[in-house]
Design an enzyme around this catalytic site. Structure first.
Site, PDB file in Angstrom:
ATOM      1  N   LYS A 187      50.180  23.840  11.399  1.00  0.00           N
ATOM      2  CA  LYS A 187      50.040  25.228  10.941  1.00  0.00           C
ATOM      3  C   LYS A 187      50.705  26.181  11.934  1.00  0.00           C
ATOM      4  O   LYS A 187      51.420  27.104  11.551  1.00  0.00           O
ATOM      5  CB  LYS A 187      48.550  25.574  10.748  1.00  0.00           C
ATOM      6  N   GLN A 215      39.378  25.404  12.029  1.00  0.00           N
ATOM      7  CA  GLN A 215      39.659  24.084  11.457  1.00  0.00           C
ATOM      8  C   GLN A 215      38.354  23.317  11.238  1.00  0.00           C
ATOM      9  O   GLN A 215      37.553  23.161  12.150  1.00  0.00           O
ATOM     10  CB  GLN A 215      40.599  23.310  12.397  1.00  0.00           C
ATOM     11  N   ASP A 225      41.667  31.383   5.033  1.00  0.00           N
ATOM     12  CA  ASP A 225      41.339  30.074   4.464  1.00  0.00           C
ATOM     13  C   ASP A 225      40.557  30.223   3.153  1.00  0.00           C
ATOM     14  O   ASP A 225      40.363  29.251   2.431  1.00  0.00           O
ATOM     15  CB  ASP A 225      40.513  29.250   5.470  1.00  0.00           C
TER      16      ASP A 225
END
Ligand code: NAD
Length: 290
Positions: free
Chosen positions: A52, A96, A119
């Site tokens: 990412k 994450q 997200d």
């Protein structure tokens, strides 16, 4: 049979974002900035975060990376997120998952400022998605929608069967495919570990999204001729022929299913790449939103 190529579509998305970012720089405007938080040292998570960040760099975004060891307490992670929430330089916050067991994922997700929730896991983002309002759609389902859009796949009136009901993939993609949008407008059946007659249900599907995390679960006898198959699964399987020592496998028995399909995504090279492209798109949106 046509491959739905995540490499081609993600490159197209990234090319567009790179151009837009170049224009922001020309106009002396703020450049998108993604902050990534990783707790622990899970191998797959490390690879995802590194990828990412690398993708941010490739298209001219800024990024920052905050790394905590597995024993870090919940309060320390919460403090960092609050700091990032208040940092005007940061547009998007990515934590994450999975987190170590002693840290509540729910608490961490809920503390992220919804305006920086790139997200799309915050309840505010999920609520907006369910209502069809503008907001951050979580990256994997968003990436799948971008792929269907890119290949101009007509989904209206089609029967879509989604296997898996997780909050990050199965449930949101079932909502997006059922919405009165394009792509969308499908009749959706959401299947899970307690579903009975899964094979019969899959055989009725025009579109199958496999998102359960079981290697080669979807076999050719479960798929009707000309179906569209989207493979979300990512499982690491030991493979001594690879430098890394493992190969990435999807939820679909690709070799035998592909010949029956009108379209199919490969693993790797399919949905995984789209997930990153969608995250970057969300980060750009977070930056330019008032
Ligand atoms: P999860 O473990 O949270 O959920 C799995 C779902 O599959 C559950 O809802 C369960 O009910 C269902 N399931 C399990 N066994 C089943 C069976 N025999 N029949 C029908 N349903 C069954 O998983 P997740 O987080 O949604 O991830 C699913 C897969 O997608 C994993 O391989 C994961 O690594 C992968 N993934 C890929 C991406 C990507 O970018 N491509 C992103 C997220 C997750």
């Amino acid at each position: 049979m046509q491959i739905l190529d995540g490499k081609i579509v993600s490159q197209a998305v990234k090319h567009e974002l790179k151009e837009k970012t170049r224009r922001l720089i020309e106009q002396n405007k703020k450049v998108p900035h993604l902050a990534a938080v990783l707790v622990g040292n899970d191998g797959a998570s490390e690879t995802y975060v590194a990828s990412k960040i690398k993708n941010c760099e490739e298209i001219g975004f800024k990024s920052s990376f905050y790394r905590f060891d597995a024993a870090t307490d919940e309060a320390t992670v919460i403090n960092k997120i609050q700091e990032l929430n208040n940092d005007k330089a940061v547009d998007g916050i990515l934590v994450q998952l999975p987190l170590p067991k002693h840290i509540s994922e729910e608490k961490i997700i809920n503390i992220i400022n919804p305006a920086k929730d790139v997200d799309g896991f915050h309840p505010v983002s999920v609520g907006k998605m369910v209502q069809g309002l503008p907001g951050f759609v979580s990256a994997t389902p968003y990436g799948i929608m971008l792929m269907l859009e890119h290949y101009k796949i007509d989904t209206a009136g089609k029967h879509a069967v989604v296997i898996g009901r997780s909050n990050i993939v199965g449930r949101p993609i079932s909502v997006l495919l059922s919405q009165n949008t394009n792509p969308g407008n499908c009749t959706v059946t959401l299947c899970h570990s307690r579903t009975q007659n899964l094979k019969e249900i899959c055989l009725q599907a025009d579109i199958i999204v496999a998102a359960l995390g079981k290697v080669a679960f979807l076999t050719a006898d479960m798929v009707k001729e000309n179906a569209i198959v989207i493979d979300v699964g990512i499982t690491r399987v030991a493979d001594t022929t690879k430098k890394s020592g493992f190969a990435i496998k999807g939820d679909v028995d690709f070799e035998n299913v592909a010949p029956k399909c009108s379209y199919i995504t490969p693993v790797p090279g399919g949905v995984g790449l789209m997930t990153i492209a969608a995250l970057l798109k969300n980060t750009y949106t977070a930056c330019v939103s008032p």
